[in-house]
Design a protein around this motif. Structure first.
Motif, mmCIF file in Angstrom:
data_model
loop_
_atom_site.group_PDB
_atom_site.id
_atom_site.type_symbol
_atom_site.label_atom_id
_atom_site.label_comp_id
_atom_site.label_asym_id
_atom_site.label_seq_id
_atom_site.Cartn_x
_atom_site.Cartn_y
_atom_site.Cartn_z
ATOM 1 N N ALA A 188 23.100 32.070 23.239
ATOM 2 C CA ALA A 188 24.223 32.752 23.746
ATOM 3 C C ALA A 188 24.436 32.750 25.137
ATOM 4 N N TYR A 189 25.795 32.718 25.533
ATOM 5 C CA TYR A 189 25.925 32.446 27.044
ATOM 6 C C TYR A 189 26.938 33.730 27.310
ATOM 7 N N THR A 190 26.806 34.499 28.334
ATOM 8 C CA THR A 190 28.006 35.497 28.760
ATOM 9 C C THR A 190 28.938 34.893 29.925
ATOM 10 N N TYR A 191 30.161 35.136 29.796
ATOM 11 C CA TYR A 191 30.805 34.671 30.730
ATOM 12 C C TYR A 191 31.843 35.857 31.341
ATOM 13 N N GLN A 192 31.703 35.839 32.369
ATOM 14 C CA GLN A 192 32.428 37.029 33.105
ATOM 15 C C GLN A 192 33.947 36.353 33.543
ATOM 16 N N ILE A 193 34.909 36.880 33.024
ATOM 17 C CA ILE A 193 36.294 36.103 33.123
ATOM 18 C C ILE A 193 37.265 37.086 33.940
ATOM 19 N N ARG A 194 37.890 36.554 34.938
ATOM 20 C CA ARG A 194 38.927 37.447 35.600
ATOM 21 C C ARG A 194 40.269 36.551 35.739
ATOM 22 N N GLY A 195 41.317 37.107 35.287
ATOM 23 C CA GLY A 195 42.589 36.462 35.448
ATOM 24 C C GLY A 195 43.321 36.856 36.831
ATOM 25 N N TYR A 196 44.088 35.728 37.459
ATOM 26 C CA TYR A 196 44.634 36.090 38.915
ATOM 27 C C TYR A 196 45.831 35.243 39.055
ATOM 28 N N THR A 197 46.505 35.756 39.657
ATOM 29 C CA THR A 197 47.919 34.979 40.117
ATOM 30 C C THR A 197 47.707 35.151 41.736
ATOM 31 N N ASN A 198 48.790 34.749 42.471
ATOM 32 C CA ASN A 198 49.027 34.981 43.911
ATOM 33 C C ASN A 198 49.168 36.531 44.374
ATOM 34 N N GLU A 199 49.584 37.362 43.197
ATOM 35 C CA GLU A 199 50.047 38.682 43.330
ATOM 36 C C GLU A 199 49.051 39.802 42.820
ATOM 37 N N VAL A 200 48.477 39.330 41.625
ATOM 38 C CA VAL A 200 47.856 40.416 40.952
ATOM 39 C C VAL A 200 46.503 39.694 40.318
ATOM 40 N N GLU A 201 45.544 40.636 40.294
ATOM 41 C CA GLU A 201 44.160 40.178 39.878
ATOM 42 C C GLU A 201 43.720 41.177 38.577
#
Length: 133
Positions: free
Chosen positions: A24-37
């Protein structure tokens, strides 16, 4: 612990080549653009199968598959994929606009062994897959 990986705008998937079956692997994911995170989301994934990898530069996973088979070419773009039954009957032919990553739908196939004939440039490579329902 895995490093932080930033994907370029034209890439929407990350394949962890170091992942091992049954762990089992735990991944931390964060989406972002040039303007928003976005906020950080945690995703836990357990790899269920071994990848089919060889010196052809083609990766086919998961294997066995249920609904989708991912086909990745490290060397050249994929032009076409034919799906054959274990009896050698062509069941489907799908043409692609020169992509390196294909999400091949296999949900309509019954449990069994199939062969993918993957056309890359002027060569074709055959991969064996299992469908499990």
């Amino acid at each position: 612990m895995h490093d932080i990986i930033y994907l370029p705008n034209n890439q929407s998937e990350y394949i962890d080549q170091s992942a091992q079956k049954g762990i089992a692997y735990t991944y931390q994911i964060r989406g972002y653009t040039n303007e928003v995170e976005s906020a950080i989301s945690l995703v836990m994934i357990t790899k269920q199968s071994d990848d089919v990898v060889d010196d052809s530069g083609i990766i086919v996973y998961p294997n066995p598959a249920f609904d989708i088979v991912n086909v990745i070419s490290d060397l050249n773009t994929i032009n076409q994929i034919d799906i054959f039954s274990s009896a050698g009957i062509r069941l489907n032919r799908i043409t692609y606009p020169k992509k390196n990553l294909i999400h091949l739908p296999v949900g309509d196939l019954v449990t069994g062994i199939y062969f993918l004939k993957i056309q890359i440039g002027d060569q074709s490579i055959t991969k064996k897959i299992s469908i499990a329902k």
